[in-house]
Design a protein around this motif. Structure first.
Motif: not given
Ligand SMILES: O=C[C@H](O)COP(=O)(O)O
Length: 247
Positions: A99-107, A133-146, A148-153
């Motif tokens: 949030q405060y340092h604009a870090e994204g999945d690639e970084l 969460r209220e929009a029903g997107d929690a799982h999609a958001v978390v799956a994308g972050q997981v 994004g962070a781990l697929a290339g490891q």
């Protein structure tokens, strides 16, 4: 069964005096604890914390690291510098960094790679906002972050994932044990396979208003392997209660 892992994230809090008094309580030489315990003070308190934890079961981690090994990066701290100091862990991708340092999945993925190659263990944070969460997107958001962070490891060895719903951080609102378990099971199913360790050996930590009175119920869930604790880790008595709840 995996040994529980309890990490205290002290964020931008503390002074040399408070670090000393907290660790005199928490890091007792020769003590046996029912969990692996890590404290993550600010960069400027790391060396002091490492000295105070010597001979105790408590390990020290940093709250962030650079994705670069070295170079002209004013203000940054490399993973190799942290390892050289005696840190064993680093938190990467905390929602406050996103949030405060604009870090994204690639970084974040690049930081994980840098940390692992320096020999550090990594806790990578994921989690959705209240609006997501209220929009029903929690799982999609978390799956994308997981992903994004781990697929290339190359390997998941040395990596833990912390699920921290942003609406539960520092708010006193905690995901119920059922909500947290449900998301942890989902995260485990998202972990890429064939990456050196069985996905059921990757520690999944819950974070977000973990307190002495809710820790045991959270730790009782089959896919919750520990906690990433903010506010309550700044009180030695509360943090000890949380650690003991992992028994
Ligand atoms: O890294 C820790 C989390 O952000 C949780 O913080 P909290 O326990 O104060 O809600």
């Amino acid at each position: 069964m995996m040994r529980p892992l309890v990490i205290g994230n002290w964020k931008m809090h503390g002074s040399q005096a408070s670090v000393e008094s907290l660790l005199r309580e928490l890091a007792r030489p020769g003590e046996q604890l029912p969990a692996d315990v890590v404290v993550c003070p600010s960069f400027v308190h790391l060396q002091q914390a490492i000295g105070l934890c010597e001979g105790s079961p408590v390990e020290v981690g940093a709250q962030d690291c650079s994705a670069q090994d070295s170079g002209a990066r004013t203000g940054d701290v490399s993973a190799a510098m942290l390892a050289d100091l005696g840190c064993r862990w680093v938190i990467v991708g905390h929602s406050e960094r996103r949030q405060y340092h604009a870090e994204g999945d690639e970084l974040i993925a690049a930081k994980i790679t840098a940390a692992i190659s320096a020999g550090l263990n990594v806790v990578v944070c994921v989690g959705e906002t209240r609006a997501e969460r209220e929009a029903g997107d929690a799982h999609a958001v978390v799956a994308g972050q997981v992903r994004g962070a781990l697929a290339g490891q190359a390997s998941l060895g040395g990596i833990a994932v912390a699920y921290e719903p942003i609406w539960a951080i520092g708010t006193g609102l905690t995901a119920t044990p059922d909500q947290a378990q449900q998301m942890h099971a989902f995260i485990r199913a998202q972990l890429p396979g064939q990456k050196g360790v069985e996905t059921n050996r990757v520690p999944l930590l819950y974070g977000g208003s973990v307190k002495p009175d809710n820790a045991a119920a959270l730790f009782g869930q089959p896919d919750i392997d520990g906690a990433l604790v903010g506010g309550a880790s700044l009180d030695a008595g509360d943090f000890r209660h949380i650690i003991m709840a992992a028994e």
